[in-house]
Design a protein around this motif. Structure first.
Motif, short mmCIF file in Angstrom:
data_model
loop_
_atom_site.label_atom_id
_atom_site.label_comp_id
_atom_site.label_asym_id
_atom_site.label_seq_id
_atom_site.Cartn_x
_atom_site.Cartn_y
_atom_site.Cartn_z
N GLY A 20 0.78 -1.23 0.00
CA GLY A 20 0.00 0.00 0.00
C GLY A 20 0.82 1.28 0.00
N GLU A 21 2.12 1.16 -0.09
CA GLU A 21 3.00 2.34 -0.12
C GLU A 21 3.75 2.32 -1.45
OE1 GLU A 21 4.16 5.80 1.12
OE2 GLU A 21 3.30 4.58 2.71
N ILE A 22 3.97 3.50 -2.03
CA ILE A 22 4.69 3.60 -3.30
C ILE A 22 6.18 3.82 -3.00
CG2 ILE A 22 4.91 4.86 -5.48
CD1 ILE A 22 2.24 3.39 -5.17
N TYR A 23 7.02 3.00 -3.62
CA TYR A 23 8.47 3.07 -3.46
C TYR A 23 9.13 3.30 -4.81
CZ TYR A 23 8.17 1.16 1.28
OH TYR A 23 7.90 0.97 2.60
N VAL A 24 10.32 3.87 -4.78
CA VAL A 24 11.10 4.11 -5.99
C VAL A 24 12.52 3.58 -5.75
CG1 VAL A 24 12.03 5.88 -7.53
CG2 VAL A 24 9.75 6.17 -6.54
N PRO A 25 13.01 2.72 -6.65
CA PRO A 25 14.38 2.23 -6.49
C PRO A 25 15.38 3.37 -6.71
CG PRO A 25 13.31 1.21 -8.40
CD PRO A 25 12.32 2.13 -7.79
N ILE A 26 16.41 3.42 -5.89
CA ILE A 26 17.34 4.54 -5.99
C ILE A 26 18.48 4.28 -6.97
CG2 ILE A 26 16.78 5.41 -3.71
CD1 ILE A 26 19.52 4.31 -2.78
N LYS A 27 18.80 3.02 -7.25
CA LYS A 27 19.92 2.73 -8.15
C LYS A 27 19.70 3.31 -9.56
CE LYS A 27 23.20 -0.82 -9.60
NZ LYS A 27 23.66 -0.03 -10.68
N PRO A 28 18.53 3.12 -10.15
CA PRO A 28 18.33 3.71 -11.48
C PRO A 28 18.48 5.23 -11.48
CG PRO A 28 16.61 2.11 -11.02
CD PRO A 28 17.39 2.29 -9.75
N ILE A 29 18.08 5.87 -10.41
CA ILE A 29 18.24 7.33 -10.32
C ILE A 29 19.72 7.67 -10.24
CG2 ILE A 29 17.78 9.39 -8.93
CD1 ILE A 29 15.12 8.04 -8.08
N CYS A 30 20.45 6.93 -9.40
CA CYS A 30 21.90 7.16 -9.28
C CYS A 30 22.59 6.96 -10.62
CB CYS A 30 22.50 6.22 -8.23
SG CYS A 30 21.97 6.59 -6.54
N ASP A 31 22.21 5.88 -11.32
CA ASP A 31 22.79 5.61 -12.64
C ASP A 31 22.47 6.74 -13.62
OD1 ASP A 31 23.74 3.20 -11.64
OD2 ASP A 31 22.16 1.99 -12.60
N ALA A 32 21.23 7.23 -13.56
CA ALA A 32 20.79 8.26 -14.50
C ALA A 32 21.54 9.57 -14.32
CB ALA A 32 19.29 8.49 -14.36
#
Length: 170
Positions: A20-32
Motif C-alpha cells: 500500500g505504499e509507493i516506493y522508488v528504487p534509488i539505483k536507477p536514479i543514481c545511474d541516470a
C-alpha cells in the motif's frame, strides 16, 4: 506492481506498490545522474530520517528481471534528491541537479513564507472589516442622536400645536 513514472537522462524510473505504499528504487536514479549508488545507499542508511523510509523490495530491473532493490518511499525521494551534491554527479546531469535543488529551495520558501503572507493578508483584511464595523457603529450612534433630536423637535412641535394659547414669552 511497477509503473514507469519518469525518465531521467534516458533512464526509465519506476514506482513499486508495496504493502500500500509507493516506493522508488534509488539505483536507477543514481545511474541516470551519474552518482555512486553505494555512497547514496550508505548516506540514506545512515540518515536517521531517511533510513526508516527505505526498503529492499522486489522490482523489475533495467534488464527486465525481478531483483531485490533498495527503494525509498516516493514521498521521500524528492527530499533525498535535494541533498545530492551537484559537484558529485555526472557533468551531463549537473545543471539539472542544480536546477532541481534551486526549485526545492523555492518551493520551501514559498510554502513557509506563503502561509505567513496569507496570514498577514488575512489579518489585514480582518482589520479593514473591523474598521468598517466601527465606522458603521459610529454612524449608527450618530443616526440615533439625529433621530433623538428629531423626535424631541417633533414632540415639541406637536405639543405647541395641541396647546395653541399665545405666549408672551417664548
Amino acid at each position: 506492481m511497477t509503473n514507469a513514472i519518469t525518465k531521467i537522462n534516458g533512464v526509465e524510473i519506476v514506482a513499486v506498490d508495496h504493502d500500500g505504499e509507493i516506493y522508488v528504487p534509488i539505483k536507477p536514479i543514481c545511474d541516470a545522474i551519474g552518482i555512486d549508488y553505494k555512497t547514496q545507499h550508505e548516506k540514506i542508511s545512515d540518515d536517521d530520517f531517511l533510513a526508516p523510509t527505505m526498503g529492499i523490495i522486489p522490482t523489475v530491473a533495467a534488464d527486465g528481471k525481478i531483483r531485490e532493490m533498495c527503494c525509498l518511499q516516493l514521498r521521500y525521494v524528492y527530499g533525498w534528491l535535494a541533498t545530492i551534491n551537484p559537484g558529485k554527479v555526472a557533468e551531463s546531469a549537473r545543471d539539472a541537479v542544480i536546477l532541481y535543488r534551486r526549485e526545492c529551495y523555492e518551493v520551501l520558501y514559498e510554502h513557509f513564507t506563503g502561509s505567513m503572507r496569507r496570514t498577514i493578508e488575512t489579518n489585514n483584511a480582518e482589520i479593514e472589516l473591523l474598521k468598517k464595523i466601527n465606522s458603521a457603529i459610529a454612524d449608527e450612534k450618530e443616526a440615533k442622536n439625529r433621530k433623538k433630536k428629531a423626535e424631541e423637535s417633533l414632540a415639541k412641535l406637536r405639543s405647541e400645536r395641541l396647546n395653541p394659547q399665545p405666549s408672551l414669552f417664548l
